[in-house]
Design a protein around this motif. Structure first.
Motif, PDB file in Angstrom:
ATOM      1  N   THR A 164       0.813  -1.255   0.080  1.00 21.58           N
ATOM      2  CA  THR A 164      -0.075  -0.043   0.210  1.00 21.58           C
ATOM      3  C   THR A 164       0.619   1.008   0.138  1.00 21.58           C
ATOM      4  OG1 THR A 164      -1.767  -1.114   1.297  1.00 21.58           O
ATOM      5  CG2 THR A 164      -1.947   1.302   1.171  1.00 21.58           C
ATOM      6  N   ILE A 165       0.814   2.214  -0.857  1.00 17.84           N
ATOM      7  CA  ILE A 165       1.827   3.193  -1.066  1.00 17.84           C
ATOM      8  C   ILE A 165       0.930   4.531  -0.775  1.00 17.84           C
ATOM      9  CG2 ILE A 165       3.211   4.472  -2.605  1.00 17.84           C
ATOM     10  CD1 ILE A 165       3.561   2.317  -4.226  1.00 17.84           C
ATOM     11  N   THR A 166       1.139   5.441  -0.025  1.00 23.45           N
ATOM     12  CA  THR A 166       0.394   6.843   0.347  1.00 23.45           C
ATOM     13  C   THR A 166       1.617   7.776   0.053  1.00 23.45           C
ATOM     14  OG1 THR A 166       1.161   6.561   2.924  1.00 23.45           O
ATOM     15  CG2 THR A 166      -1.072   5.839   1.916  1.00 23.45           C
ATOM     16  N   CYS A 167       1.094   8.919  -0.311  1.00 26.13           N
ATOM     17  CA  CYS A 167       1.946  10.132  -0.651  1.00 26.13           C
ATOM     18  C   CYS A 167       1.536  11.294   0.111  1.00 26.13           C
ATOM     19  CB  CYS A 167       1.882  10.253  -1.866  1.00 26.13           C
ATOM     20  SG  CYS A 167       2.537  11.873  -2.711  1.00 26.13           S
ATOM     21  N   GLN A 168       2.509  12.277   0.608  1.00 28.83           N
ATOM     22  CA  GLN A 168       2.338  13.369   1.259  1.00 28.83           C
ATOM     23  C   GLN A 168       3.119  14.454   0.829  1.00 28.83           C
ATOM     24  OE1 GLN A 168       2.693  13.203   5.612  1.00 28.83           O
ATOM     25  NE2 GLN A 168       2.548  15.389   5.713  1.00 28.83           N
ATOM     26  N   ALA A 169       2.611  15.514   0.221  1.00 27.78           N
ATOM     27  CA  ALA A 169       3.125  16.502  -0.232  1.00 27.78           C
ATOM     28  C   ALA A 169       4.004  17.384   0.829  1.00 27.78           C
ATOM     29  CB  ALA A 169       2.598  17.483  -1.328  1.00 27.78           C
ATOM     30  N   VAL A 170       5.077  18.071   0.480  1.00 26.53           N
ATOM     31  CA  VAL A 170       5.728  18.800   1.512  1.00 26.53           C
ATOM     32  C   VAL A 170       5.766  20.211   0.820  1.00 26.53           C
ATOM     33  CG1 VAL A 170       8.015  19.226   2.911  1.00 26.53           C
ATOM     34  CG2 VAL A 170       7.218  16.816   2.452  1.00 26.53           C
TER      35      VAL A 170
END
Length: 241
Positions: A164-170
Motif C-alpha cells: 500500500t503506497i501513500t504520498c504526502q506533499a511537503v
C-alpha cells in the motif's frame, strides 16, 4: 508514494548482484546506516539491471495517467508520455519492521519533477492540451508484508507481499504549462470560473496532481524490491532478522 512507495528494499542491507556489492548490512535501528545504504543502492541501480529484472527509476517513464481533478464541475486530467526524475536521490526518512506481524513501513523523502503532455477535459465537452510540468517535494510511504521462502537450492529469501503506497506533499508543488496552453486556459470563461471557485484549494489540488504521479512511479520501485528479494538470500539482509 513511492510507494512512494514501498520503494527501497535497500534498507534491508547487503547484497551482491553481478559480482558488485550494492548494499551494506544494517541493524534495524541504525538509521544512519540505513540511510547510507539506501543512497548507495539507488545510485548503483537507478539505470536498471535488466538481467535481474531491476528496472530503471531515474528517469522513469510512465505512459499515461488519467484521473478526475475536480468533481463539480467535472475536470479530468489526462497525462501522457510522463518522464519522472529525482527518484534516485530519495532520502531515507523512516523504517519500521514488526517481526511479529511480518510487516514493514518504509518512508522516504524525494524532490521530484515530472514532464509530459497534458489534456484537460471538462464535463461540457471542452478540451485543452499542451506540455505540462510539475515539481515538488513529497514523503512516500510503503506498507507491505513479508515472509520467507526457500528456493530450489535450499537458499532462504525474503518474499515481499502486496503493498500500500501513500504520498504526502511537503509544501505546494509548482505546476507550469506551455505558453499557448496557458493563454488558452486564461481566456476561457469556464476555466477562469473554476480557478476562482477553487482558488482556496489550489495547494490541495496540486498536491493531488503530484501524488497521482508519485503513486504510479513507486509501482516500479516496489517491483524492484520484489525482484531484488528473489535474488538476494535472506542472510544478506538486515542483521538480527
Amino acid at each position: 508514494m513511492v510507494g512512494l512507495s514501498c520503494f527501497i528494499f535497500i534498507v534491508f542491507a547487503i547484497g551482491v548482484l553481478s559480482e558488485e556489492s550494492l548494499l551494506t548490512p544494517c541493524e534495524i535501528q541504525d538509521t544512519q546506516c540505513l540511510s547510507k545504504t539506501t543512497q548507495e543502492f539507488l545510485e548503483k541501480t537507478s539505470n536498471g539491471i535488466p538481467q535481474y529484472d531491476i528496472r530503471a527509476i531515474d528517469p522513469l517513464n510512465i505512459p499515461s495517467i488519467d484521473y478526475v481533478l475536480i468533481e463539480n464541475p467535472e475536470a479530468k486530467m489526462h497525462l501522457k508520455n510522463i518522464k519522472v526524475v529525482g527518484l534516485k536521490n530519495q532520502q531515507f526518512s523512516q523504517f519500521k519492521m514488526d517481526r511479529d506481524t511480518k510487516t514493514v513501513d518504509l518512508q522516504t523523502k524525494v524532490d521530484i519533477k515530472a514532464d509530459g503532455d497534458l489534456l484537460v477535459e471538462l464535463g461540457n465537452g471542452k478540451t485543452f492540451s499542451g506540455p505540462y510540468s510539475i515539481k515538488g517535494t513529497v514523503l512516500g510511504t510503503a506498507k507491505y508484508g513479508y515472509d520467507f521462502k526457500v528456493d530450489e537450492k535450499g537458499v532462504e529469501h525474503y518474499e515481499v507481499g502486496p503493498e500500500t503506497i501513500t504520498c504526502q506533499a511537503v509544501g505546494e508543488p509548482t505546476v507550469t504549462v506551455g505558453p499557448e496552453l496557458e493563454k488558452e486556459l486564461s481566456n476561457d470563461k469556464d476555466i477562469t470560473d473554476m480557478r476562482r471557485n477553487y482558488a482556496s484549494k489550489s495547494k490541495e489540488l496540486r498536491e493531488k496532481e503530484i501524488c497521482e504521479i508519485v503513486n504510479r512511479a513507486y509501482v516500479t520501485v516496489v517491483h524492484n524490491i520484489r525482484a531484488s528479494a528473489k535474488i538476494l538470500p535472506k542472510s544478506a539482509f538486515l542483521k538480527g532478522v
